[in-house]
Each structure stands twice: as structure tokens, then as C-alpha cells.
Design an enzyme around this catalytic site. Sequence first.
Site, PDB file in Angstrom:
ATOM      1  N   PHE A   9    -115.672   8.388  50.392  1.00 12.65           N
ATOM      2  CA  PHE A   9    -116.400   7.116  50.396  1.00 12.65           C
ATOM      3  C   PHE A   9    -115.626   6.119  49.542  1.00 12.65           C
ATOM      4  O   PHE A   9    -115.340   6.366  48.376  1.00 12.65           O
ATOM      5  CB  PHE A   9    -117.825   7.268  49.849  1.00 12.65           C
ATOM      6  CG  PHE A   9    -118.618   6.004  49.987  1.00 12.65           C
ATOM      7  CD1 PHE A   9    -119.199   5.671  51.214  1.00 12.65           C
ATOM      8  CD2 PHE A   9    -118.747   5.122  48.934  1.00 12.65           C
ATOM      9  CE1 PHE A   9    -119.901   4.475  51.365  1.00 12.65           C
ATOM     10  CE2 PHE A   9    -119.449   3.930  49.079  1.00 12.65           C
ATOM     11  CZ  PHE A   9    -120.034   3.606  50.291  1.00 12.65           C
TER      12      PHE A   9
ATOM     13  N   ASP B 207    -109.186   6.526  43.729  1.00 16.79           N
ATOM     14  CA  ASP B 207    -110.434   5.780  43.647  1.00 16.79           C
ATOM     15  C   ASP B 207    -111.290   6.440  42.564  1.00 16.79           C
ATOM     16  O   ASP B 207    -111.895   7.493  42.781  1.00 16.79           O
ATOM     17  CB  ASP B 207    -111.124   5.803  45.016  1.00 16.79           C
ATOM     18  CG  ASP B 207    -112.480   5.114  45.007  1.00 16.79           C
ATOM     19  OD1 ASP B 207    -113.073   4.955  43.922  1.00 16.79           O
ATOM     20  OD2 ASP B 207    -112.958   4.756  46.096  1.00 16.79           O
TER      21      ASP B 207
ATOM     22  N   LYS C  38    -118.256   0.399  39.001  1.00 20.35           N
ATOM     23  CA  LYS C  38    -119.526   0.976  38.527  1.00 20.35           C
ATOM     24  C   LYS C  38    -119.803   0.873  37.024  1.00 20.35           C
ATOM     25  O   LYS C  38    -120.447  -0.051  36.584  1.00 20.35           O
ATOM     26  CB  LYS C  38    -119.618   2.430  38.980  1.00 20.35           C
ATOM     27  CG  LYS C  38    -119.832   2.571  40.493  1.00 20.35           C
ATOM     28  CD  LYS C  38    -120.242   3.954  40.848  1.00 20.35           C
ATOM     29  CE  LYS C  38    -120.381   4.189  42.345  1.00 20.35           C
ATOM     30  NZ  LYS C  38    -121.613   3.655  42.926  1.00 20.35           N
TER      31      LYS C  38
HETATM   32  C1  LIG Z   1    -115.761   6.468  45.083  1.00 14.99           C
HETATM   33  C2  LIG Z   1    -116.368   5.142  45.427  1.00 14.99           C
HETATM   34  N1  LIG Z   1    -115.566   4.164  45.872  1.00 14.99           N
HETATM   35  C3  LIG Z   1    -116.059   2.948  46.183  1.00 14.99           C
HETATM   36  C4  LIG Z   1    -117.398   2.655  46.080  1.00 14.99           C
HETATM   37  C5  LIG Z   1    -117.905   1.297  46.437  1.00 14.99           C
HETATM   38  O1  LIG Z   1    -118.285   0.598  45.302  1.00 14.99           O
HETATM   39  P1  LIG Z   1    -119.201  -0.711  45.414  1.00 14.99           P
HETATM   40  O2  LIG Z   1    -120.534  -0.271  45.926  1.00 14.99           O
HETATM   41  O3  LIG Z   1    -119.230  -1.260  44.020  1.00 14.99           O
HETATM   42  O4  LIG Z   1    -118.513  -1.636  46.361  1.00 14.99           O
HETATM   43  C6  LIG Z   1    -118.268   3.664  45.632  1.00 14.99           C
HETATM   44  C7  LIG Z   1    -119.711   3.411  45.545  1.00 14.99           C
HETATM   45  O5  LIG Z   1    -120.528   4.299  45.578  1.00 14.99           O
HETATM   46  C8  LIG Z   1    -117.739   4.931  45.300  1.00 14.99           C
HETATM   47  O6  LIG Z   1    -118.526   5.938  44.875  1.00 14.99           O
END
Ligand SMILES: Cc1ncc(COP(=O)(O)O)c(C=O)c1O
Length: 398
Positions: free
Chosen positions: A138, A223, A252
Site C-alpha cells: 500500500f 516507503d 503519518k
Molecule cells: C505504507 C504507506 N504508504 C503510504 C500511505 C499513504 O499515506 P497518506 O494516507 O498520508 O497519503 C500509507 C497510509 O496508510 C501507508 O501505510
Amino acid sequence: MDTKTLLEWSARYHTPNYARTPIVLTRGEGARVWDSDGREYLDFGAGLAVASLGHCHPRVTGAIQEAAATLLHVSNLYHSAPQIQLARLLVEHSFADRVFFCNSGTEANEAALKLARKYGKERFASDRYEIIATRNSFHGRTLGALSVTGQERYHHGFEPLLPGVKHVAYNDLPAMARAMDSRTAAVIVEPIQGEGGVHVPDDGYLPGLRKLCDQAGVLLILDEIQTGVGRTGRLWAYEHAGIAPDIVTVAKALANGVPIGAMLCREEVAAALTPGSHGSTFGGTPFVTSVALATLTTVLAEKLPEHAAQMGDTLAEGLRALGRELRTVKAVRGRGLLLGVELTHAAGPVVDACRDRGLLVLSAGERVLRLAPPLIVQPADCRRALDVIGEVLRRQAA
Ligand SMILES: Cc1ncc(COP(=O)(O)O)c(C=O)c1O
């Protein structure tokens, strides 16, 4: 306004994309939140792995108040001191040489993907723009981040997605090696897949990816939007693997709930982001960066990654004991305070039953219960959470 009216208005006025729980949260303190009917909850989701210092931490609240009374916004036409200081702090405490600020996780990933393409084309060849991502990953909801997200349920209806994206199995180095070719600009992976079910790769996976990327001149993007800022028991999850990536994305927990995103990268890679090539109106305002500074200095000063490792061990031990007792617990996974409990049945009813007993937890996919409490949780909080989860799982198993 009463809770019933608020819920009716929510149903009437919001776009229907969120399947929200029917409670209205009004107040928070530490690891606890309260709803509009005065009910107290222990928050073992910290939002979605966001409020790592807990709710209304005095240093965060102080930084917000001070910034609000000093200077909220400066465009990136000008400099501002908190943004510079935060960039320096991130560089001093990571592999990175340079930092770009934006407003969310997905935007941090967009920045990383754009940078990887530009670097690949300028450094190697015009057709070097492909990205390899992993299944079950994700990475966010904007079209670039969505395209590298390896779960079809999020793609549905939004195709066509970005061209030049391949997906391979997570934790599978031979598959990654087979997928790489002269068109590969970057590999993007989560050090632990969070939303996809809390999957921790084998110890050799990230070092193996580093090696493959080095051999092929491919950028390694990690990520760390969910795993970063201490959640896994180290400041960055890549530290567990003893490697240095080329790009890391963060969001986050970085400002404990005030929206922020950041892309950290090596000097040579950063050079591709020439003036005007990328930007953001709101990225890195003095407001959000001073809150992030307060958050990150607190995480470091209070050694919260170490505390997260200890609390995570306590929680994981308790969950594993439940696993030995109950057949419905298939596996307990994770690191530090990012833990997943894979069940033989749907996680949704467990989340609901925990909430009815005053504990907020998350799910990750259909059958995984996800725990991501604030890093400041204490042993008594962990024991309470384990009691509630145990009671709920025992009832569901009966
Ligand atoms: C690993 C990861 N990458 C990207 C995101 C996306 O972040 P945002 O919701 O701040 O756009 C998330 C959100 O849950 C995530 O867990």
C-alpha cells in the site's frame, strides 16, 4: 449538537467513500480518546499509526500554539527557520543528505516516483522510467502511488493506471531479480507491509534488494510512511536490516497528527530535482515543520523507539500466548508497536467488539487485526488491551 444528528448529517453530506464507525470522537489525552457521549477508549490505532506521542502531547500543543501566534504560512518562494531545522534534524538522524517536504504520505511517494523517473532518464536513458513494486503493498491513493500499490481492490474503477509499473511477490528476491531490466528506474517497497496485513520480510530481503539495486544502478525507495519515526523499535525500519536506501518516504507520525509528508534522499539523487521541477504550495510550512520538530525531538529525547521495542515485546508475547490458546489465531507478526494478528475469520467483528469494550484497534485486510498504539503506551495499557482482545477472541471462538 447531539450524536444522532451528527451521524445523520454525516450520512447526508459526506461523499460515501469511508465506511465509518458510528461514534464521534471529541477529545484525546495520551493514549485515550473520548466520544461525544463521554465514553472513554484506549486508542491502539493512534489514528492510523499517526499520534505516536499520544493525543494532545504538551510539546506538540505548545508548538502548535506558538506557531499559530507567530507565522503559520510561508510559501516555498522564501525560507523559514523551522523547515530548515527539521530538514537538518532528519538528515542528522538518517541515511539522507536532502529532504523535500509535502503534505501527506501519498504525496511523498509521488515525489519519490517523479524523482526516480527524472534521475533514471537523465542519468541513464530516456526509457529508464519503470518502477517495480510488490504485491499486497500500500503506497497511497493518488494515481502514481495508487499505481504502485499492489492491491487490485484499490485500483478498481480508476484504470488506466500509470504505465511502466510491475508488481512482484513481496519477500521474493529471485522474482525481483527477474523483473529488473535496463528500463527499471526504481524499486519501491515497505520495510514491513502494513496495510497489506503486517508482513515482515526475511532478514535477508532488504539487504538482498540493496544488492540487486546496486548491481543494476536502480534506486531503492523505502516507503516508511507507516514504519518510520520509531514505530518498529528503531527510528527507521531500514535500520533493522543494516542497509542505506536511496530514497525514504515519511508521513503519518512525523508531526503527530498535523498533516505532513517528507521525501528523504541521497545527494546525488536529489540533484535531479532542479529548481522548478517539483513543488508544493503547503509543503513544509513553519507551522507544520515546527510541530514536526517538537515531535521528532521528543521521540529522540525520550528514546521512544527503544520504548516501542519493549512495549511491542510485551504485546507480542501476550498475543502469542493467545495464539497458543486459541485456534482462531493463525499468526502474530510485526515489529515494535506495529503488530498484526492473523485470524481464521474476519477481523471486522473483532474490531467492533473491542470498540464496544473501550478499545480502538485497526484491521489490515480481511483477516488481520492491526495494533499501532501511540509509542508512549505503558505496560498497564498493553495489559488492558490484551485483556480486551483476549475476551473478544475467546467469545468469537466459542
Ligand atoms: C505504507 C504507506 N504508504 C503510504 C500511505 C499513504 O499515506 P497518506 O494516507 O498520508 O497519503 C500509507 C497510509 O496508510 C501507508 O501505510
